[in-house]
Design an enzyme around this catalytic site. Structure first.
Site, short mmCIF file in Angstrom:
data_model
loop_
_atom_site.label_atom_id
_atom_site.label_comp_id
_atom_site.label_asym_id
_atom_site.label_seq_id
_atom_site.Cartn_x
_atom_site.Cartn_y
_atom_site.Cartn_z
N SER A 1 -16.08 5.85 -43.19
CA SER A 1 -15.52 4.59 -42.71
C SER A 1 -16.13 3.40 -43.43
O SER A 1 -17.26 3.44 -43.91
CB SER A 1 -15.76 4.43 -41.21
N1 SAH Z 1 -16.99 8.24 -39.06
C1 SAH Z 1 -16.70 9.09 -40.18
C2 SAH Z 1 -15.22 8.95 -40.47
C3 SAH Z 1 -14.64 10.19 -40.98
S1 SAH Z 1 -12.88 10.11 -41.20
C4 SAH Z 1 -17.51 8.67 -41.38
O1 SAH Z 1 -17.87 7.48 -41.44
O2 SAH Z 1 -17.78 9.47 -42.26
C5 SAH Z 1 -12.30 10.83 -39.71
C6 SAH Z 1 -12.87 12.18 -39.34
O3 SAH Z 1 -12.18 12.61 -38.18
C7 SAH Z 1 -12.67 13.26 -40.39
O4 SAH Z 1 -13.89 13.87 -40.67
C8 SAH Z 1 -11.70 14.22 -39.72
O5 SAH Z 1 -11.90 15.57 -40.09
C9 SAH Z 1 -12.00 14.01 -38.26
N2 SAH Z 1 -10.95 14.43 -37.35
C10 SAH Z 1 -9.61 14.25 -37.49
N3 SAH Z 1 -8.97 14.79 -36.45
C11 SAH Z 1 -9.90 15.31 -35.63
C12 SAH Z 1 -9.87 16.00 -34.38
N4 SAH Z 1 -8.73 16.26 -33.76
N5 SAH Z 1 -11.02 16.38 -33.84
C13 SAH Z 1 -12.21 16.13 -34.45
N6 SAH Z 1 -12.32 15.48 -35.61
C14 SAH Z 1 -11.18 15.08 -36.20
#
Ligand code: SAH
Length: 225
Positions: free
Chosen positions: A74
């Protein structure tokens, strides 16, 4: 020399990184992030350790970056803003995070609240995030490989829930797992049309605040090996 300094020097980032880190904090402040604890935690959290080495030189830009598997770390502004919204009414002890990803938001949260419960559907991302948090000695986090649409009911309720992927609707399970007075920060929508929302469990029902347009990857269905 600390492990972090050692690591920075090894990657040839050295002093430039410290300056770019300060510049990022200044920028977040100018964009309206005002919680000093949040700014301090972002200042001291080495974001370059949460991205591939090839992208480390861009780690202190205020932008999302790819972390593989079609996912992104993010944008620092979003991490700061969402953390600040969670903490607006005072300190929190139990916070659930949906979407561990790189673990960067997890690392930031873990320094701001008592305990973090972080759910991720992609196992390899979660494993890497776990390693990073151990390296940084952030130990008040537990991880679950699972589907964020379901939350983590066994350990509910939570005083705060943060979702770092955009949901087409607010997942009912997350509302159910909020403690009284608990706060849920979540992007809602699809494609280009996404709004950041703050939902609070009131004595009766829920209050909702819409906080403006955002851009996140989608909250998908089901865990993935
Ligand atoms: N806060 C993280 C953002 C990652 S992007 C960072 O700063 O690195 C969003 C994340 O949500 C991804 O890793 C994706 O795999 C996860 N995600 C998407 N759908 C999901 C679900 N249903 N349950 C758990 N994680 C999920």
């Amino acid at each position: 020399m600390s492990r972090e300094q050692d690591d920075m020097l090894r990657r040839g980032i050295g002093m430039t990184s410290q300056r770019t880190r300060e510049r990022l904090i200044q920028r977040l402040y100018e964009e309206g992030v005002s919680n000093p604890k949040v700014l301090e935690v972002i200042r001291r959290t080495p974001r370059h350790l949460f991205v591939d080495e090839a992208l480390a030189h861009r780690a202190y830009e205020d932008t999302a970056l790819p972390i593989g598997h079609n996912q992104t770390i993010s944008q620092p502004y979003m991490v700061a803003r969402m953390s600040e919204l969670l903490l607006e009414a005072g300190p929190l002890d139990k916070v659930m995070e949906i979407g561990t990803g790189s673990g960067y938001q997890t690392a930031v949260l873990s320094q701001l609240v008592e305990r973090v419960f972080s759910v991720e559907r992609i196992k390899v991302l979660q494993d890497r995030a776990k390693e990073r948090l151990v390296e940084l000695n952030l130990r008040n986090v537990v991880f679950r490989w699972g589907d964020g649409w379901e939350g983590w009911p066994a350990l509910a309720p939570y005083n705060g829930i943060i979702v770092t992927a955009v949901a087409t609707d607010v997942p009912q399970a997350l509302l159910d797992q909020l403690a009284p007075g608990g706060r849920l920060v979540i992007p809602v929508g699809a494609g280009e049309v996404q709004q950041l929302m703050l939902i609070i469990r009131e004595e009766q029902g829920f209050s909702r605040r819409v906080l403006g347009a955002v851009r996140f990857v989608p909250l998908l269905n089901g865990p993935l090996a």
